[in-house]
Design an enzyme around this catalytic site. Structure first.
Site, mmCIF file in Angstrom:
data_model
loop_
_atom_site.group_PDB
_atom_site.id
_atom_site.type_symbol
_atom_site.label_atom_id
_atom_site.label_comp_id
_atom_site.label_asym_id
_atom_site.label_seq_id
_atom_site.Cartn_x
_atom_site.Cartn_y
_atom_site.Cartn_z
ATOM 1 N N HIS A 163 40.091 -5.177 37.812
ATOM 2 C CA HIS A 163 40.395 -4.416 36.584
ATOM 3 C C HIS A 163 39.184 -3.580 36.150
ATOM 4 O O HIS A 163 39.040 -3.254 34.988
ATOM 5 C CB HIS A 163 40.811 -5.334 35.440
ATOM 6 C CG HIS A 163 41.857 -6.337 35.829
ATOM 7 N ND1 HIS A 163 43.197 -6.132 35.655
ATOM 8 C CD2 HIS A 163 41.727 -7.547 36.435
ATOM 9 C CE1 HIS A 163 43.865 -7.181 36.113
ATOM 10 N NE2 HIS A 163 42.999 -8.054 36.606
ATOM 11 N N SER A 294 24.744 22.029 39.077
ATOM 12 C CA SER A 294 25.612 22.800 38.194
ATOM 13 C C SER A 294 25.003 24.172 37.970
ATOM 14 O O SER A 294 23.788 24.326 37.953
ATOM 15 C CB SER A 294 25.751 22.053 36.869
ATOM 16 O OG SER A 294 26.011 22.959 35.815
ATOM 17 N N LYS A 300 21.876 18.486 36.797
ATOM 18 C CA LYS A 300 23.008 17.834 37.451
ATOM 19 C C LYS A 300 22.827 17.586 38.944
ATOM 20 O O LYS A 300 22.213 18.370 39.659
ATOM 21 C CB LYS A 300 24.269 18.675 37.247
ATOM 22 C CG LYS A 300 24.729 18.715 35.814
ATOM 23 C CD LYS A 300 25.416 17.432 35.410
ATOM 24 C CE LYS A 300 26.893 17.520 35.727
ATOM 25 N NZ LYS A 300 27.588 16.291 35.382
ATOM 26 N N GLU A 307 34.168 13.986 45.699
ATOM 27 C CA GLU A 307 35.326 14.425 44.906
ATOM 28 C C GLU A 307 36.336 15.174 45.779
ATOM 29 O O GLU A 307 37.548 15.015 45.623
ATOM 30 C CB GLU A 307 34.858 15.312 43.751
ATOM 31 C CG GLU A 307 34.052 14.533 42.700
ATOM 32 C CD GLU A 307 33.250 15.450 41.795
ATOM 33 O OE1 GLU A 307 33.827 16.374 41.202
ATOM 34 O OE2 GLU A 307 32.024 15.250 41.688
#
Ligand code: ARG
Length: 488
Positions: A163, A294, A300, A307
């Site tokens: 969970h 970024s 970043k 992804e």
């Protein structure tokens, strides 16, 4: 685009319309079948000579011509001069180049076959070859990468999650082996249809009804099997029904499903590591070369490759569903809708193949961050289950032990302690005594300070005993078996 009248279209009164020509062609992508197309044709021609439908000299000319064509395409790829879109597909391009080269014998190659069984044959062979190559290359690389990662990080202990809440402590290596195991199981799924004998040999099924000529379909199958032994004898038989053979794309669906399942595991792994790479977790580090920054936020370091791996799974699921949808409601016999299969199969395969390769590179650059993980180990009562199991070894029924530990955890939280190890032996025994009395069990059981040996994440991990467990001896055994299997 040329608007020549096609040689095999005497029945049609005019050349194909230019727009239709471009619309119908599949050569721009099915050229990738050339090797299996040549292999199938060589087997077919050899069989034709054996049953006396062509002469040995015809066969020799055909085989020689096809091998030359194959060598040229090996060299030129999609730029090969014989690829003419007006010839529609790989089958007609190869056949027409063959006839141009060897003359009359080339015109005999198509005896007793149709493009309908030819393309089905090509697809079976291509999927078979590609399955073996996936096993030897992409899956081998990813499995090795995870086993290596497990080996490099075998001494790191980390929390596991159910969970997404802290569960039990595990060896970080065991989590790495999870993925190795999932990918090996995913690879098995590619072999499943062959093992189940649900793949059949389509060649010689003709357009739909077979042929009145005395061909020997088992001969062409046998000949193809000799080719680098790609189809084991027990894996495939001559198809029972010529009608089914030309209409089925089941093996393509099986292949796409296996790809989709692989993509599923890739995306779950990618998501796991994306979470682990957050500042909040900081469990995993991957090389900078697999991240991007970024355009606006200079600090970043984003896991874009992960992804994309996570995202591309959606494409592969879409590909599986695209073919399933095309097949739905399709009348029996060949229909041109089936030509779409290759576009879909190649796209899904290319996606999964590149994701596996990307993933293996990322894993090879990765390590678990011990400095970040270690201080978190005494949060979340990771040793609670271990304590309950310890109480079981003292003779307390598991359900009662579960209740005792739950009560102890609640007590820790009430009294501002963050780990069970902070409780005194007296505190343990107080809760044990009252729970046993309440449950009407043997109320004399007590613990000594030996109880602390089952507490703390590192102690817990060492105590795992069950086969496949995520630490201790079972983990060491798994790792050893993996290394033996991969020759590491
Ligand atoms: N290019 C076609 C395909 O991929 C080959 C079979 C064409 N057969 C036909 N009768 N038009 O499906």
């Amino acid at each position: 685009m040329s608007q020549l009248q096609k040689s095999w279209q005497a029945r049609i009164s005019e050349a194909t319309d230019a727009i239709a020509q471009e619309f119908v062609e599949s050569m721009s992508y099915d050229w990738r079948l050339y090797k299996v197309d040549v292999a199938g044709s060589i087997a077919h021609a050899t069989m034709l000579a054996k049953v006396g439908l062509i002469t040995d000299a015809d066969r020799d000319a055909i085989v020689k011509g096809l091998k030359e064509i194959e060598a040229e395409i090996d060299r030129d790829g999609p730029k090969w001069a014989g690829f003419k879109p007006e010839l529609e597909d790989i089958h007609m391009c190869v056949e027409s180049a063959l006839t141009e080269r060897i003359g009359e014998p080339g015109r005999k190659l198509h005896t007793g076959r149709s493009r309908n069984d030819q393309v089905a044959t090509d697809l079976v062979l291509w999927i078979c070859d590609t399955t073996h190559s996936l096993g030897r290359n992409e899956f081998d690389a990813i499995t090795r990468a995870f086993v290596d990662l497990a080996d490099r990080n075998r001494d790191i202990v980390m929390p596991s999650f159910t969970h997404l809440q802290r569960a039990q402590p595990i060896s970080a290596g065991a989590e790495a082996l999870t993925w190795a195991s999932a990918f090996i199981n995913a690879l098995q799924r590619f072999y499943a249809p062959w093992m189940a004998k649900s793949v059949e040999w389509p060649l010689g099924a003709g357009a739909i009804a077979g042929t009145s000529l005395p061909i020997d379909r088992s001969e062409s199958l046998w000949l193809v099997e000799q080719r680098a032994g790609i189809l084991a004898h027990d894996e495939i038989d001559v198809s029972r029904s010529s009608i089914e053979s030309t209409a089925t794309r089941d093996i393509a669906c099986d292949f796409l499903f296996a790809l989709a399942m692989t993509a599923q595991w890739l995306s779950r792994w990618a998501e796991q590591w994306i979470i682990y790479m957050t500042t909040e977790f900081g469990f995993i580090r991957i090389a900078d070369r697999y991240t991007t920054s970024s355009s606006m936020m200079p600090q970043k370091r984003n896991p874009d490759m992960l992804e994309l791996i996570r995202g591309r799974c959606g494409n592969v699921y879409g590909d599986l569903f695209a073919l399933m949808t095309i097949l739905k409601g399709l009348p029996i016999g060949y229909n041109r809708d089936l030509q779409e299969d290759k576009r879909i199969v190649f796209r899904a395969y290319d996606t999964v193949s590149s994701c596996l390769t990307m993933a293996a590179a990322i894993v090879n650059s990765a390590s678990f961050d011990k400095e970040r993980i270690e201080p978190t180990l005494d949060r979340g009562f990771l040793d609670a289950t271990s304590l309950a199991e310890y109480l079981v070894t003292k003779g307390i029924p598991f359900r009662t032990a579960h209740h005792i530990v739950g009560t102890l955890v609640a007590r820790c939280e009430r009294e501002g302690m963050h780990k069970l190890g902070q409780l005194s032996v007296d505190a343990f025994n107080e809760v044990i005594a009252s729970s046993l009395a309440h449950a009407k069990s043997d109320a004399t059981i007590r613990v000594t300070d030996e109880v602390y040996s089952c507490l703390g994440a590192h102690n817990v991990v060492k105590r795992y005993q069950s086969a496949g467990a995520a630490g201790g001896k079972p983990f060491e055994e798994q790792l050893k078996a993996w290394k033996e299997r991969l020759g590491l």
